[in-house]
Structure formats: structure tokens, C-alpha cells
Design a protein around this motif. Sequence first.
Motif, PDB file in Angstrom:
ATOM      1  N   ARG A 170      31.849  43.017  32.281  1.00 25.89           N
ATOM      2  CA  ARG A 170      32.160  42.399  30.988  1.00 25.89           C
ATOM      3  C   ARG A 170      33.628  41.989  30.911  1.00 25.89           C
ATOM      4  N   ARG A 171      34.482  42.869  31.447  1.00 28.90           N
ATOM      5  CA  ARG A 171      35.930  42.574  31.413  1.00 28.90           C
ATOM      6  C   ARG A 171      36.255  41.335  32.253  1.00 28.90           C
ATOM      7  N   LEU A 172      35.577  41.253  33.444  1.00 27.43           N
ATOM      8  CA  LEU A 172      35.784  40.067  34.269  1.00 27.43           C
ATOM      9  C   LEU A 172      35.305  38.805  33.556  1.00 27.43           C
ATOM     10  N   GLY A 173      34.167  38.916  32.834  1.00 26.92           N
ATOM     11  CA  GLY A 173      33.655  37.768  32.087  1.00 26.92           C
ATOM     12  C   GLY A 173      34.606  37.348  30.971  1.00 26.92           C
ATOM     13  N   GLU A 174      35.179  38.332  30.256  1.00 26.86           N
ATOM     14  CA  GLU A 174      36.133  38.023  29.188  1.00 26.86           C
ATOM     15  C   GLU A 174      37.385  37.351  29.751  1.00 26.86           C
ATOM     16  N   LEU A 175      37.829  37.871  30.885  1.00 28.61           N
ATOM     17  CA  LEU A 175      39.020  37.300  31.511  1.00 28.61           C
ATOM     18  C   LEU A 175      38.769  35.857  31.943  1.00 28.61           C
ATOM     19  N   GLU A 176      37.569  35.604  32.437  1.00 26.10           N
ATOM     20  CA  GLU A 176      37.231  34.240  32.832  1.00 26.10           C
ATOM     21  C   GLU A 176      37.269  33.303  31.634  1.00 26.10           C
ATOM     22  N   LYS A 177      36.764  33.752  30.475  1.00 23.07           N
ATOM     23  CA  LYS A 177      36.801  32.941  29.257  1.00 23.07           C
ATOM     24  C   LYS A 177      38.243  32.681  28.806  1.00 23.07           C
ATOM     25  N   GLN A 178      39.091  33.717  28.908  1.00 23.19           N
ATOM     26  CA  GLN A 178      40.500  33.546  28.532  1.00 23.19           C
ATOM     27  C   GLN A 178      41.171  32.486  29.399  1.00 23.19           C
ATOM     28  N   LEU A 179      40.892  32.551  30.702  1.00 22.28           N
ATOM     29  CA  LEU A 179      41.504  31.584  31.602  1.00 22.28           C
ATOM     30  C   LEU A 179      41.003  30.164  31.322  1.00 22.28           C
ATOM     31  N   LEU A 180      39.702  30.035  31.060  1.00 16.36           N
ATOM     32  CA  LEU A 180      39.160  28.710  30.732  1.00 16.36           C
ATOM     33  C   LEU A 180      39.816  28.145  29.476  1.00 16.36           C
ATOM     34  N   LYS A 181      39.996  28.969  28.462  1.00 15.36           N
ATOM     35  CA  LYS A 181      40.627  28.526  27.210  1.00 15.36           C
ATOM     36  C   LYS A 181      42.074  28.137  27.442  1.00 15.36           C
ATOM     37  N   LYS A 182      42.766  28.943  28.259  1.00 10.69           N
ATOM     38  CA  LYS A 182      44.177  28.652  28.534  1.00 10.69           C
ATOM     39  C   LYS A 182      44.328  27.344  29.298  1.00 10.69           C
ATOM     40  N   VAL A 183      43.461  27.122  30.280  1.00 11.83           N
ATOM     41  CA  VAL A 183      43.494  25.867  31.031  1.00 11.83           C
ATOM     42  C   VAL A 183      43.251  24.688  30.098  1.00 11.83           C
ATOM     43  N   LEU A 226      24.902  45.797  46.600  1.00 18.50           N
ATOM     44  CA  LEU A 226      25.389  44.610  47.313  1.00 18.50           C
ATOM     45  C   LEU A 226      25.309  43.371  46.430  1.00 18.50           C
ATOM     46  N   GLN A 227      24.200  43.249  45.663  1.00 16.45           N
ATOM     47  CA  GLN A 227      24.064  42.103  44.751  1.00 16.45           C
ATOM     48  C   GLN A 227      25.156  42.118  43.691  1.00 16.45           C
ATOM     49  N   GLN A 228      25.418  43.302  43.112  1.00 12.80           N
ATOM     50  CA  GLN A 228      26.453  43.406  42.090  1.00 12.80           C
ATOM     51  C   GLN A 228      27.829  43.118  42.687  1.00 12.80           C
ATOM     52  N   LYS A 229      28.045  43.580  43.896  1.00  8.26           N
ATOM     53  CA  LYS A 229      29.319  43.321  44.558  1.00  8.26           C
ATOM     54  C   LYS A 229      29.506  41.824  44.781  1.00  8.26           C
ATOM     55  N   GLU A 230      28.396  41.123  45.191  1.00  9.42           N
ATOM     56  CA  GLU A 230      28.480  39.681  45.415  1.00  9.42           C
ATOM     57  C   GLU A 230      28.776  38.945  44.105  1.00  9.42           C
ATOM     58  N   THR A 231      28.134  39.398  43.002  1.00  9.88           N
ATOM     59  CA  THR A 231      28.377  38.786  41.685  1.00  9.88           C
ATOM     60  C   THR A 231      29.825  38.943  41.272  1.00  9.88           C
ATOM     61  N   MET A 232      30.349  40.150  41.452  1.00  5.76           N
ATOM     62  CA  MET A 232      31.747  40.410  41.072  1.00  5.76           C
ATOM     63  C   MET A 232      32.702  39.591  41.925  1.00  5.76           C
ATOM     64  N   SER A 233      32.394  39.474  43.208  1.00  7.20           N
ATOM     65  CA  SER A 233      33.262  38.689  44.090  1.00  7.20           C
ATOM     66  C   SER A 233      33.285  37.228  43.660  1.00  7.20           C
ATOM     67  N   LYS A 234      32.106  36.680  43.259  1.00  5.20           N
ATOM     68  CA  LYS A 234      32.063  35.297  42.778  1.00  5.20           C
ATOM     69  C   LYS A 234      32.898  35.132  41.518  1.00  5.20           C
ATOM     70  N   GLN A 235      32.802  36.112  40.586  1.00  6.71           N
ATOM     71  CA  GLN A 235      33.593  36.051  39.358  1.00  6.71           C
ATOM     72  C   GLN A 235      35.082  36.069  39.669  1.00  6.71           C
ATOM     73  N   LEU A 236      35.428  36.954  40.626  1.00  6.06           N
ATOM     74  CA  LEU A 236      36.838  37.043  41.001  1.00  6.06           C
ATOM     75  C   LEU A 236      37.303  35.736  41.645  1.00  6.06           C
ATOM     76  N   GLY A 237      36.454  35.112  42.448  1.00  7.19           N
ATOM     77  CA  GLY A 237      36.800  33.821  43.054  1.00  7.19           C
ATOM     78  C   GLY A 237      36.992  32.748  42.001  1.00  7.19           C
ATOM     79  N   THR A 238      36.109  32.756  40.995  1.00  6.70           N
ATOM     80  CA  THR A 238      36.248  31.789  39.899  1.00  6.70           C
ATOM     81  C   THR A 238      37.559  31.990  39.166  1.00  6.70           C
ATOM     82  N   ILE A 239      37.900  33.247  38.928  1.00  6.80           N
ATOM     83  CA  ILE A 239      39.152  33.569  38.229  1.00  6.80           C
ATOM     84  C   ILE A 239      40.354  33.116  39.049  1.00  6.80           C
TER      85      ILE A 239
END
Length: 374
Positions: free
Chosen positions: A106-119, A8-21
Motif C-alpha cells: 500500500r505504501r509503495l502504491g501511495e508513493l507511486e501516486k505522489q510521484l505521478l501527481k508531482k510529475v 515470488l509473485q509478490q516479490k515480482e509485483t513489488m519489484s515492478k512497483q519499485l521500477g515504476t517509481i
Amino acid sequence: MQLRETILQQKETMSKQLGTINELTTKLSLCASATDDRKYEKGGSWGKEKQNTMGDVPRDPNDSIDNLGKTMQGLKDRLENLEQQQMRANVSGASFPSDLRDLLQRRLGELEKQLLKKVSNLEEEKSMLSNATAAYRLKTESTLNALVDRISELEKGGGDLKSPEQFKLSLPQRTNYLYGRITKSLPEMYAFTLCMWIKSSATPGIGTPFSYGVPGQANEIVLIEWGNNPIELLINDKVAQLPLEVRDGRWHHICISWTTRDGQWDAYQDGEKRGTGDNLAAWHPIKPGGVIILGQEQDVVGGRFDAGQAFVGELSQVNIWDRILKPVEIQSMANCTSYMPGNVVSWLVSNVEVFGRGAFKKPLEVCQERLPNA
């Protein structure tokens, strides 16, 4: 129970990452839309940008957004699949491999960095385009204001200039700070004709109505009368004395022509040839890129004036051609039957800058002023 809490904790973390993305994607879309608008405002389009031929990331941010969106959707599907597997593993009591889950994180984290750089890149590009648009707008407004001022100047009646060439430069005192400067320079020339209207009663000598200096030679072309000497023409610091007399306080039309071939020169006053000569800087081409000063003799290019050589009086219609004018052309200007602007330097308000308190440009109908009853 502990495994379920971990999942459940990991699911919540992933959901937050997805929300950030998702948040970053929305911001990215807004930035891209604003950048598109800026480019279209300047008349351009993404489709007109240089094509990508090196395998780079597409230049159109919308393409990048689409690609990242597809990647996100795939990761979302995989996340949901992973959650289902976690639930089945929890029900059956079996152990669940964590390597896939870690890889997804890790893939979600990399994607978040890509989006931040693009923005960040798009916001920077938006700022640059905004600055360029502002500079272009200021330049356009300045040009339009100058045009409006010029039109207003021409529309005014009475004492204002009736045509661009109908003005005179007045230099009433012998100082080293009153002068005019022609905004244009000369090209390389193998012949020229210099004509002007001139009025002076200064003694001793009228001074220097015209000087042209270039790097390495401040006396490339000079017309000067100083002391009790006659008017002199200097070409490349070589001197010829001219039989001209203009110190009577009346308007006179003078022309001097010269050619590098044998250094031949001719001098005209009020439409009549007064003198001729040769061997004046023979085979020397007039050098380009110098400075034209009206009213002062240059000791260095554009400066170091000597008050003792300053011109005192009035000048008008200073024109230069890169050829020898015919006698009939000179005569027609002198008797006011025609006006010919120079093809190299023409006498226009916009071509003459005035320096020094007391020097000024004022309206002139030169042919009317030189009439006896005027």
C-alpha cells in the motif's frame, strides 16, 4: 511449494512497483531541472521564491525529490529485509505474516501516486513558464521593432520628419470620417493653455480643429467655427466668441488660455493678444480621462461626428499646458524663436493617430512654410 510461488509473485509485483517509481523519479528530476532552467532564464531562482511558512510541501522540486528518494530507499531496504524473512520462513516451513507485506505494498502504491501527481504539477508549471517566457519574448521583440522603426524614421533624410514635432496633420475634405486622435488624455485641470499652428481656407467656417469630450459632457473643451459665426471656445458647453481670423489659407499660430478662477480667458493670434473675457464656466474644473479629437466635434465621447462641423485644413504643434502661459512664451513660439512642448499633451508623431482615407501626417517646417517667400 504454493507459499514459495506466492512469495515470488509478490516479490515480482513489488519489484515492478519499485521500477515504476524509479522511472517516475527520473522523469521528475528532468522536469524539475527544466523548470529550474526556465526560472533562471527569467532572472529568478527557487531561493527567491516566497518562503514556506505554513508547513506546506517545499516549493523546490529538488527537495521533494530528495525526500521521496529517501523514502524509496527506506522502502527498498524494508523490501529486501522482507524478502529475507520470506526466504527464512520458506526454509523453516513457518507461516509468514502478510499484514506487513500488505502495508508495504500500500505504501509503495501511495508513493507511486505522489510521484505521478508531482510529475503532473511540474509539467504544468513548465508549460506555464514556457508560455510566459514566449509572451515576454514577443513583447520585447515588438518594443525593439518599434524602436528600430523610429530610429530608421529619424535617420532618413529628404522628405521625412527632421524632428518628432515637425509634422502636420492634413484633413483635406469635410467628412465625418477624417480626423486625428491624440493618444493621451487630460488630467483634472483648473487652468490650461492650448496652442496650435492652423491653416485653412474653408467656407463657411473652418469647422472644429479641436474637441475634448468626457463621459457626461462631450463638449468639455471645444474650439469651433461653423457657418458664418466667429470662432467659439466651449468649456463645459458654455460658449465664448473669440476674435480670431484664420480663414485666409495661411499658417497662423493661435493660443487660448483659460482659468477656472472667474472663468477668465485670453485669445492670441500670431503672438498678439486679440481678446480677453471672463465668466466662462467659472469655477468648473476640467474633467480628466476624456478623448481628444482633432478635426471633428464629438456628440458622444470619441464619436458621432457631423460632417457639417468637420475641420478642413492643416494642423501642427497642438500642445496643451496645465497653466497659463506668459505672453512672452506665446510670442516666442509664434515668431519661431523657440519651441515649447506641452507638459500635458505634446505634439509628437507617436501621440497622434490618423483615421480615414485621405487624412495623413506629413513633414513640415512650419516656420519656413509661413514665410512669404517660402
